[in-house]
Design a protein around this motif. Structure first.
Motif, PDB file in Angstrom:
ATOM      1  N   GLY A 158       2.949  -8.510  -5.334  1.00  0.00           N
ATOM      2  CA  GLY A 158       1.924  -8.561  -6.364  1.00  0.00           C
ATOM      3  C   GLY A 158       2.328  -9.392  -7.565  1.00  0.00           C
ATOM      4  O   GLY A 158       3.464  -9.853  -7.695  1.00  0.00           O
ATOM      5  N   ARG A 211       0.848  -4.357   8.013  1.00  0.00           N
ATOM      6  CA  ARG A 211       1.398  -3.991   6.712  1.00  0.00           C
ATOM      7  C   ARG A 211       2.887  -4.351   6.658  1.00  0.00           C
ATOM      8  O   ARG A 211       3.526  -4.546   7.689  1.00  0.00           O
ATOM      9  N   TYR A 233       7.394   1.136  -1.151  1.00  0.00           N
ATOM     10  CA  TYR A 233       6.016   0.654  -1.236  1.00  0.00           C
ATOM     11  C   TYR A 233       5.562   0.170   0.132  1.00  0.00           C
ATOM     12  O   TYR A 233       6.379  -0.207   0.981  1.00  0.00           O
ATOM     13  N   GLU A 247       2.484  -2.640   1.626  1.00  0.00           N
ATOM     14  CA  GLU A 247       1.484  -3.619   1.221  1.00  0.00           C
ATOM     15  C   GLU A 247       0.627  -3.996   2.418  1.00  0.00           C
ATOM     16  O   GLU A 247       1.147  -4.343   3.490  1.00  0.00           O
ATOM     17  N   ASN A 248      -0.700  -3.897   2.248  1.00  0.00           N
ATOM     18  CA  ASN A 248      -1.647  -4.270   3.287  1.00  0.00           C
ATOM     19  C   ASN A 248      -1.777  -5.791   3.317  1.00  0.00           C
ATOM     20  O   ASN A 248      -2.077  -6.419   2.297  1.00  0.00           O
ATOM     21  N   THR A 291      -5.566  -7.233   2.635  1.00  0.00           N
ATOM     22  CA  THR A 291      -6.111  -7.140   1.274  1.00  0.00           C
ATOM     23  C   THR A 291      -5.068  -7.372   0.191  1.00  0.00           C
ATOM     24  O   THR A 291      -5.429  -7.566  -0.971  1.00  0.00           O
ATOM     25  N   ASN A 292      -3.782  -7.302   0.589  1.00  0.00           N
ATOM     26  CA  ASN A 292      -2.654  -7.358  -0.353  1.00  0.00           C
ATOM     27  C   ASN A 292      -2.668  -6.217  -1.359  1.00  0.00           C
ATOM     28  O   ASN A 292      -2.038  -6.292  -2.426  1.00  0.00           O
ATOM     29  N   ASN A 293      -3.389  -5.138  -1.011  1.00  0.00           N
ATOM     30  CA  ASN A 293      -3.314  -3.921  -1.813  1.00  0.00           C
ATOM     31  C   ASN A 293      -1.945  -3.275  -1.609  1.00  0.00           C
ATOM     32  O   ASN A 293      -1.435  -3.195  -0.485  1.00  0.00           O
ATOM     33  N   THR A 299       0.497   0.073  -2.091  1.00  0.00           N
ATOM     34  CA  THR A 299       0.521   1.517  -2.271  1.00  0.00           C
ATOM     35  C   THR A 299       1.950   1.964  -2.522  1.00  0.00           C
ATOM     36  O   THR A 299       2.850   1.653  -1.741  1.00  0.00           O
TER      37      THR A 299
END
Length: 777
Positions: free
Chosen positions: A171, A190, A200, A202-203, A206-208, A210
């Motif tokens: 991010g 992921r 962490y 990361e998807n 979507t680059n979301n 979590t």
């Protein structure tokens, strides 16, 4: 006027010299020049070894076998180029290519251009890379930074080969070089990683991002390890994806109970800076380790309640047990003589103990279980027979089959090279009949065929294999005592060479021009009849009627073996250089060394590290002197690094009448100053073995020093602390024992950082032996 006259005279003299040189028909100067060049080529110098690096080995890029066994990938210079300032064509970076092992056909899978971020002129520097299981995505590790011994913190990028999209993970708020241990999920959708001591995920669509753990800080770390776990259990990556990608299991360490060690850096800033980190010494408080399992759909984490878990217990290994339902946790007591294996339910945390591995003394290695047949069986390494063997064990621990029976050891680290479950073979390295060498063997997984050697006799020495998953292909690395490493692509069936990947021809040719010493592997007996292995190197112009000073290279701690028939690089060259100076060079493995000679050999030193091993060294010297009259027992030197530095001190202090000159690099003078996991494993718990700690520590016997000692230590040594050198100095001063000392500012345990350090250190070591041993009256 006078200046002009002088100038004219100088020019005239130069012209006269040039004319004479041109008119000369005498070939002797040319012959002399050739002779001088030949002499330079066959004579070693420290500058050639440690500054010019004339004898450096070739290297090949990092190789990855593909999971489907179709080939291997490698990093190579890109064919694409651009013009430099001088108009010359230079490579723009590196490509990742694939080779077909059958045909050796080569194809560029990922070009340097594809690895160039948008808006940048140059591609990413590839420090490491990982393929997703479907090989549609590539994870690139770059911009890495050193954390203790390895570069384990850096930046990660993902290249989608279908869309050609290159994206940095972490991010917009991620600091440079802040991610650790990034790994694809099994389905490749992921990536999980550690950042600032939390885990962490990361998807990739979507680059979301979590955050799976949020309690890091105040001594809590998730998904990675403290200094002592990383160093002594050889683990860095602290989390594991479940096979179905639904959960992640991770280590959590609470380091608050461990006292900080502080190192001072006096050289890099105007005012001193400090580094502090938890470092449990012998008898001190360890970190508390737990295993967490986080469900990615609910974000809930459970911590299986291990019986009697405390700061006096360790969790050296954990992995998923062949499915996504359970993990296997290895739970070891502080004394490290008992390892309890638990299956933990990944939903409820319920524990089932399936097996206990126990020794009278200590367990000196920890391997992951290798699961077979969807988790119904696993391959396990154990010394329960008295030798280090591989076993096939059922999931409940009740069915046990020894796959490597016999009076020999499989090698301690990385012994399992591949498991071909479909073909029914396990491939491993071992030393059968010669403990100084390593060869590839295989056994059937059902035990019907055992210990079938695959390495041909032509490769006498040390052999390692990087094998394809199905065990059919391998990159074979071979070296011997005076033969540099070569790498070949081989078909395992019949050990057929398909391609020479690295011949080291240039180095081989350079070595051929040297007046190389002769060498010999030999055995002698200690006073109680135990056989000790050694090697000896003699000058090229050796004369058995003369007397030669001898220098021993020593380690003889449980973590290593010096007497191996393998290429040792610059260490071999320094030994060769010293034989040119008129020395005999030798090395002996004492009892307790990590030599594949069985459990009894390695564990006989328990509770008395340094005591029996130093006696073995002295016994070997006596036996060698009786066998070889050319050894001058009035000129005996010894040197070693780390544990070898400790043994050097022990020999000078315990046997001052036998050892006259020693160079001790980064030693442990007092065993109570070293870390808890290593020292307590071999020396026992302090309350039970306090006298052994005292008698095994060189500092106890420092008052006996009679010869010449050079003590060397780096002030930035995070492993064996500079503190020990200072304590030893105080003890030597107290007894008015004169010695020489060199500190290297802010160097770590290897004493190599900083321009000129390696040449300086080896020059000092060489000159010390020449001054005090070679020329001793």
């Amino acid at each position: 006027m006078q200046l002009t006259t002088i100038k004219q005279l100088l020019i005239g003299a130069a012209l006269t010299t040039a004319i004479v040189a041109c008119q000369s028909t005498d070939s002797k100067p040319n012959e002399q020049a050739k002779n001088n060049l030949a002499k330079e080529e066959n004579t070693l110098t420290l500058k050639r070894i440690y500054q010019d690096y004339e004898f450096s080995s070739d290297r090949i890029g990092r190789i990855r076998w593909l999971a489907d066994n179709s080939g291997y990938t490698a990093i190579e210079k890109s064919a694409a180029s651009k013009k430099d300032k001088e108009g010359k064509s230079v490579s723009v970076g590196k490509d990742i290519v694939i080779y077909n092992p059958q045909t050796l056909d080569r194809e560029v899978l990922v070009s340097a251009q594809q690895l160039t971020p948008e808006g940048k002129d140059s591609p990413l520097s590839i420090h490491d890379y990982i393929w997703s299981e479907d090989r549609k995505q590539l994870l690139i590790y770059t911009n890495s930074k050193r954390v203790w011994r390895s570069n384990s913190r850096g930046d990660y990028w993902v290249l989608n080969l279908a869309t050609n999209k290159l994206v940095q993970l972490g991010g917009a708020n991620a600091k440079p070089s802040s991610l650790m241990f990034a790994k694809f999920s099994p389905d490749g959708t992921r990536v999980a990683y550690v950042r600032e001591d939390n885990v962490y995920v990361e998807n990739l669509s979507t680059n979301n991002i979590t955050q799976l753990t949020d309690d890091a800080g105040n001594g809590i770390i998730n998904g990675l390890f403290d200094w002592v776990y990383e160093e002594e259990f050889s683990i860095r990556d602290g989390f594991r994806w479940s096979p179905d990608g639904s959960k992640i299991a991770f280590w959590q360490l609470d380091t608050t109970g461990s006292k900080d060690f502080i190192m001072i850096n006096n050289t890099d800033e105007l005012y001193p800076t400090i580094t502090k980190f938890p470092y449990p010494k012998v008898g001190e408080t360890n970190s508390l380790a737990k295993i967490g399992i986080v469900d990615l759909s609910t974000k809930e984490t459970i911590f299986p309640d291990l019986p009697f878990n405390s700061r006096n217990m360790y969790i050296p290994r954990m992995n998923w047990a062949g499915n996504g339902k359970e993990i296997l946790i290895q739970h070891v007591n502080r004394k490290q003589d008992t390892n309890r294996l638990y299956l933990a339910n990944s939903t409820s945390g319920q524990l089932t103990r399936i097996m206990t591995e126990q020794e009278e003394t200590f367990l000196d290695f920890y391997d992951d279980a290798h699961w077979l047949n969807d988790g119904n069986y696993f391959i396990w390494t154990s010394e329960r027979s008295g030798w280090r063997d591989l076993y096939r064990i059922s999931r409940d621990g009740k069915e046990v089959i020894n796959l490597t029976p016999g009076d020999f050891d499989v090698t301690a680290f990385g012994s399992i090279q591949a498991i071909d479950e479909q073909g029914g073979w396990v491939y491993f390295t071992a030393s059968i009949g010669n403990t100084s060498e390593r060869y590839l063997y295989r056994s059937k997984l059902d035990g019907s065929v055992v210990n079938q050697r695959l390495t041909p006799n032509t490769f006498a020495g040390v052999n390692y294999y990087q094998m394809s998953p199905n065990g059919q292909w391998a990159v074979h690395s071979y070296s011997a005592f005076d033969k540099p490493t070569q790498k070949r692509l081989v078909s395992i069936e019949g050990h057929q060479e398909k391609h020479m990947l690295m011949s080291n021809k240039k180095l081989v040719n350079k070595l051929a021009k040297l007046n190389k010493p002769s060498h010999e592997f030999f055995q002698v007996k200690a006073r109680d009849g135990v056989v000790l292995d050694g090697y000896i190197m003699r000058p090229a112009d050796f004369d058995p009627t003369k007397k030669y000073p001898i220098i021993f290279y020593v380690y003889s701690e449980p973590a290593g073996q010096t007497v191996q028939n393998r290429w040792r690089g610059s260490s071999y060259l320094w030994d060769s250089y010293m034989t040119e100076q008129g020395y005999i060079i030798a090395s002996i493995d004492s009892r307790g060394a990590q030599t594949p000679k069985g459990r009894e050999w390695r564990k006989s030193i328990y509770g008395a590290v340094g005591i029996l091993a130093s006696r073995d060294q002295a016994d070997a010297l006596d036996a060698m002197a009786k066998r070889w009259n050319y050894i001058d027992t009035n000129r005996v030197g010894i040197w070693g690094h780390s544990g070898g530095g400790s043994m050097t001190l022990n020999m000078l202090f315990r046997y001052p009448e036998k050892y006259h000159v020693g160079v001790s690099l980064a030693p442990v003078p007092d065993q109570k100053l070293y870390d808890s996991i290593y020292q307590e494993r071999y020396s026992g718990l302090l309350p039970d073995y306090e006298e052994g700690y005292k008698q095994g520590s060189p500092i106890t016997h420092a008052k006996n020093l009679e010869g010449n000692l050079l003590l060397v230590h780096g002030t930035g040594d995070d492993n064996v602390h500079y503190q020990g050198a200072e304590r030893l100095i105080n003890e030597l001063v107290k007894h008015n024992k004169q010695f020489d000392f060199m500190s290297y500012p802010n160097r770590s345990h290897g004493i190599y950082e900083g321009e000129g350090t390696t040449l300086h250190l080896n020059t000092m070591k060489t000159q010390y032996f020449n001054r005090h041993l070679k020329n001793k009256q």
